[in-house]
Design an enzyme around this catalytic site. Structure first.
Site, mmCIF file in Angstrom:
data_model
loop_
_atom_site.group_PDB
_atom_site.id
_atom_site.type_symbol
_atom_site.label_atom_id
_atom_site.label_comp_id
_atom_site.label_asym_id
_atom_site.label_seq_id
_atom_site.Cartn_x
_atom_site.Cartn_y
_atom_site.Cartn_z
ATOM 1 C CG ASP A 26 14.913 -4.314 3.583
ATOM 2 O OD1 ASP A 26 15.421 -3.723 2.603
ATOM 3 O OD2 ASP A 26 14.819 -5.547 3.649
ATOM 4 C CG ASN A 28 14.438 2.902 1.172
ATOM 5 O OD1 ASN A 28 13.435 2.872 1.876
ATOM 6 N ND2 ASN A 28 15.571 3.452 1.565
ATOM 7 C CG HIS A 43 17.805 4.629 -1.508
ATOM 8 N ND1 HIS A 43 17.531 3.606 -0.638
ATOM 9 C CD2 HIS A 43 18.516 4.075 -2.526
ATOM 10 C CE1 HIS A 43 18.068 2.473 -1.097
ATOM 11 N NE2 HIS A 43 18.665 2.739 -2.246
ATOM 12 C CD GLU A 73 27.388 -7.154 5.473
ATOM 13 O OE1 GLU A 73 26.591 -6.385 6.038
ATOM 14 O OE2 GLU A 73 28.425 -7.587 6.046
ATOM 15 C CD1 TRP A 75 31.006 -1.252 1.969
ATOM 16 C CD2 TRP A 75 31.063 0.444 0.523
ATOM 17 N NE1 TRP A 75 31.281 -0.109 2.673
ATOM 18 C CE2 TRP A 75 31.335 0.942 1.813
ATOM 19 C CE3 TRP A 75 31.056 1.341 -0.555
ATOM 20 C CZ2 TRP A 75 31.590 2.299 2.061
ATOM 21 C CZ3 TRP A 75 31.306 2.687 -0.311
ATOM 22 C CH2 TRP A 75 31.570 3.148 0.978
ATOM 23 C CG LEU A 137 15.968 11.250 19.252
ATOM 24 C CD1 LEU A 137 15.270 10.095 19.964
ATOM 25 C CD2 LEU A 137 15.324 11.474 17.874
ATOM 26 C CB SER A 202 20.611 -7.850 7.545
ATOM 27 O OG SER A 202 19.581 -8.542 6.900
ATOM 28 C CD GLU A 213 10.512 -8.307 23.747
ATOM 29 O OE1 GLU A 213 9.919 -8.994 22.897
ATOM 30 O OE2 GLU A 213 10.896 -8.766 24.838
HETATM 31 C C1 FPP Z 1 17.261 -0.526 2.353
HETATM 32 O O1 FPP Z 1 16.323 -0.577 1.304
HETATM 33 C C2 FPP Z 1 17.688 0.848 2.607
HETATM 34 C C3 FPP Z 1 18.972 1.321 2.511
HETATM 35 C C4 FPP Z 1 20.107 0.445 2.157
HETATM 36 C C5 FPP Z 1 19.314 2.725 2.712
HETATM 37 C C6 FPP Z 1 18.550 3.462 3.749
HETATM 38 C C7 FPP Z 1 18.595 4.908 3.442
HETATM 39 C C8 FPP Z 1 17.590 5.777 3.637
HETATM 40 C C9 FPP Z 1 16.320 5.435 4.315
HETATM 41 C C10 FPP Z 1 17.677 7.171 3.144
HETATM 42 C C11 FPP Z 1 18.536 8.135 3.871
HETATM 43 C C12 FPP Z 1 18.769 7.931 5.294
HETATM 44 C C13 FPP Z 1 19.463 8.812 6.049
HETATM 45 C C14 FPP Z 1 19.701 8.521 7.476
HETATM 46 C C15 FPP Z 1 19.995 10.054 5.466
HETATM 47 P P1 FPP Z 1 16.679 -1.470 0.023
HETATM 48 O O2 FPP Z 1 17.346 -0.607 -0.981
HETATM 49 O O3 FPP Z 1 17.468 -2.668 0.456
HETATM 50 O O4 FPP Z 1 15.248 -1.892 -0.455
HETATM 51 P P2 FPP Z 1 14.861 -3.253 -1.180
HETATM 52 O O5 FPP Z 1 15.090 -4.368 -0.194
HETATM 53 O O6 FPP Z 1 13.413 -3.066 -1.489
HETATM 54 O O7 FPP Z 1 15.711 -3.365 -2.411
#
Ligand code: FPP
Length: 249
Positions: A26, A28, A43, A73, A75, A137, A202, A213
């Site tokens: 979380d 990005n 992202h 969610e 979407w 892995l 979530s 943990e």
């Molecule tokens: C949550 O951050 C992140 C996501 C919904 C997407 C995660 C995707 C990646 C890390 C990139 C690609 C991954 C792969 C496996 C190819 P947010 O957008 O909810 O951040 P915020 O809470 O700051 O708005």
């Protein structure tokens, strides 16, 4: 002497490492906002952090790394962001296939991917097939995944077995539900990490994390590095896991 004892320490350390780590990536969007950039750039930077986390997992001999890439969610986000995330996912599969081979990584995807476009679905199946026999892995990507969805799809399979007379209702126990979850072939989740400061699950792996943990950090996902990962592992190692029992003294 120092060398042998430090090696022993290292072995013990490795033994105590979690085998299966699951991460809610979380932050990005906030990372991008802070830098005055578009969310999708957050992202993209998050994808770089994914690559670092995979490398760290291999170096530390973790068996499974589960990443929450797209929740059921998600979407509800703007169409442009969803489209960009799908493109990033497709790009990631294409660009990483050689690394999957080189580092013996098996890619597995959990979640209802039938909602993704056909091209992406096809590529997911292809990469899963190509890497199926890799025994390093397991990189388990949760895509259009929801913990409640997982339990429902498990229950539906069980109900079918009961209807077909293959299973008696009285015989349904915890392990029956576990057996039909999308994670059935995986080791139990030892550690869940959530970045980005929120302290909730979530709708991630609900059933699977009953005794896992939990580790929460304020670090935003694009900033999550080896040091952040090591802090989470150190915290895991320092905990006493009782699984509802008690510690003998
Ligand atoms: C949550 O951050 C992140 C996501 C919904 C997407 C995660 C995707 C990646 C890390 C990139 C690609 C991954 C792969 C496996 C190819 P947010 O957008 O909810 O951040 P915020 O809470 O700051 O708005």
């Amino acid at each position: 002497m120092w060398y042998t004892s430090s090696l022993k320490y290292k072995d013990k350390f490795k033994e105590e490492n979690p085998r299966h780590v699951a991460i809610i990536m979380d932050g990005n969007g906030r990372w991008a906002n802070k830098k005055g950039k578009m969310r999708i750039l957050g992202h993209k930077e998050g994808f770089k952090a994914v690559k670092k986390a995979v490398k760290f997992s291999i170096m530390n001999n973790l068996k499974i790394l589960t990443l929450y890439a797209f929740s059921s969610e998600n979407w509800n986000r703007p169409v442009f962001e969803i489209k960009s995330l799908m493109e990033l996912f497709f790009f990631a599969l294409d660009s990483e296939i050689n690394n999957f081979k080189k580092f013996n990584i098996r890619l597995k995807v959990i979640g209802d991917i039938t909602h993704f476009n056909k091209k992406l679905q096809k590529r997911i199946h292809q990469v899963e097939k190509i890497t199926l026999n890799n025994n390093g892995l397991i990189l388990n990507i949760a895509a259009n995944y929801g913990g409640r969805w997982d339990i429902i799809q498990s229950v539906k399979k069980i109900v079918k077995k009961v209807q077909n007379g293959v299973l008696q209702t009285e015989k349904i126990e915890e392990k029956t539900i576990t057996q039909y979850l999308s994670t059935s072939e995986l080791l139990p989740v030892d550690l869940v990490i959530r970045t980005g400061g929120e302290k909730r699950i979530s709708n991630f792996l609900l059933w699977q994390i009953a005794y896992s943990e939990l580790y929460f950090t304020d670090v935003l996902w694009p900033d999550f590095n080896d040091c952040s990962f090591q802090n989470a592992i150190d915290s895991f190692i320092s905990r006493e896991r009782r699984f509802g029992g008690f510690k003998k003294i």
